[in-house]
Enzyme design. Structure first.
Site, mmCIF file in Angstrom:
data_model
loop_
_atom_site.group_PDB
_atom_site.id
_atom_site.type_symbol
_atom_site.label_atom_id
_atom_site.label_comp_id
_atom_site.label_asym_id
_atom_site.label_seq_id
_atom_site.Cartn_x
_atom_site.Cartn_y
_atom_site.Cartn_z
ATOM 1 N N SER A 135 37.652 24.725 89.522
ATOM 2 C CA SER A 135 37.103 25.237 88.256
ATOM 3 C C SER A 135 35.595 25.404 88.411
ATOM 4 O O SER A 135 34.953 24.673 89.191
ATOM 5 C CB SER A 135 37.386 24.244 87.135
ATOM 6 O OG SER A 135 36.622 24.559 85.993
ATOM 7 N N TYR A 148 36.838 15.438 84.501
ATOM 8 C CA TYR A 148 37.330 16.763 84.899
ATOM 9 C C TYR A 148 36.323 17.426 85.861
ATOM 10 O O TYR A 148 36.706 17.918 86.928
ATOM 11 C CB TYR A 148 37.539 17.632 83.650
ATOM 12 C CG TYR A 148 38.168 18.980 83.955
ATOM 13 C CD1 TYR A 148 39.509 19.072 84.303
ATOM 14 C CD2 TYR A 148 37.419 20.150 83.899
ATOM 15 C CE1 TYR A 148 40.095 20.306 84.587
ATOM 16 C CE2 TYR A 148 37.987 21.382 84.183
ATOM 17 C CZ TYR A 148 39.325 21.454 84.526
ATOM 18 O OH TYR A 148 39.890 22.677 84.808
#
Ligand SMILES: NC(=O)c1ccc[n+]([C@@H]2O[C@H](COP(=O)([O-])OP(=O)(O)OC[C@H]3O[C@@H](n4cnc5c(N)ncnc54)[C@H](OP(=O)(O)O)[C@@H]3O)[C@@H](O)[C@H]2O)c1
Length: 257
Positions: A135, A148
């Protein structure tokens, strides 16, 4: 006859990638924990002429993922493409051991457990491609997403290293760093998602990058430039910009209340 393995194929990007890669003569090994979702989805893959093979497994378990690989390799040649896509955003900001553990176990160890059991056979065949879904959040720690961001940062370093070691064996590796994509993961996001795109559009861009064997597949460009710039700035300047942006968004969402 192409053999493709995709984790996290029961929703979002994984489903969109599986559909985009479905064509006659392709066997798609689809992996996720929710078997009923995989079953329902398999029909759509079949309609496009691919042969779906379903594996209900948890990527956090090295034994389960070894079993999946043993089944796949027992059926035919080593995969042409392995996509480690499964991932979670998790609840909370990652400042608790439990959340941190769960997110790192799924996003980092889960990606490794999904890929590593296939590598000896792929190395021996001297061909194939590995794709890991990271990501853009991996470039910089962002508010309320520490675990995350840390998991996706770890994937950047790990895949840079793995790419170097796979290249001499004829195996290409791509890391995919998307911006915001509309999926189950982001559907409940309370904050604005600049340049958000559909899972279908994201899958189209990813498959184009896979065909080019790009080491990094990153999009959309304005988000890529923003996060790369943030990562280059001194930490205090980056913190200040993020705080200003968060404050502006907080104020505009309160005006809408
Ligand atoms: N959506 C975004 O804006 C965005 C942006 C950048 C990167 N990404 C990345 O894209 C990837 C796919 O996410 P998504 O947006 O498509 O989210 P999603 O719709 O929530 O899909 C996540 C997939 O991962 C699977 N999964 C989660 N934990 C698993 C586990 N322990 N074992 C096996 N499978 C597991 C889920 O299946 P089961 O629950 O059935 O197991 C599901 O199929 C993730 O790596 C995510 O970090 C997403």
């Amino acid at each position: 006859m192409a053999v493709i393995v995709i984790t996290g194929a029961s929703s979002g990007l994984g489903e969109a990638l599986a559909l985009h890669l479905s064509r006659p003569g392709t066997t798609l090994h689809l992996i996720a924990r929710r078997g009923e979702r995989l079953n329902a989805f398999a029909e759509r893959v079949r309609e496009r002429g691919s042969l779906p093979r379903l594996h209900v497994a948890d990527v956090r378990s090295p034994d389960a993922m070894q079993d999946v690989a043993t089944n796949v390799l027992g059926e035919g040649p080593p995969p042409d493409l392995v996509i480690a896509n499964a991932g979670i955003r998790g609840e909370g900001d990652g400042n608790s051991g439990k959340v941190l553990e769960e997110i790192l176990a799924t996003n980092v160890l889960g990606a490794a457990y999904s890929i590593l059991p296939f590598l000896p056979a792929m190395r021996e065949a001297r061909k194939g491609q590995v794709v890991v879904v990271g990501s853009l959040a991996g470039y910089r720690g962002l508010p309320d997403a520490g675990a995350y961001c840390a998991s996706k940062a770890a994937l950047m370093a790990w895949t840079d290293s793995l790419r170097l070691s796979l290249k001499p064996d004829g195996i290409a590796l791509s890391l995919v760093n998307p911006g915001f994509v509309t999926t189950e993961m982001t559907r409940r996001n309370p904050y604005p998602m600049p340049f958000v795109m559909s899972a279908e559009e994201a899958a189209r861009r990813i498959v184009r990058g896979i065909h080019r064997e790009s080491p990094r597949i990153e999009f959309p460009l304005p988000m890529v430039l923003m996060v790369r710039l943030l990562a280059l700035l001194p930490p205090q300047t980056g913190d200040w910009l993020i705080r200003m942006f968060s404050k502006k968004n907080h104020e505009s969402s309160r005006r809408l209340d």
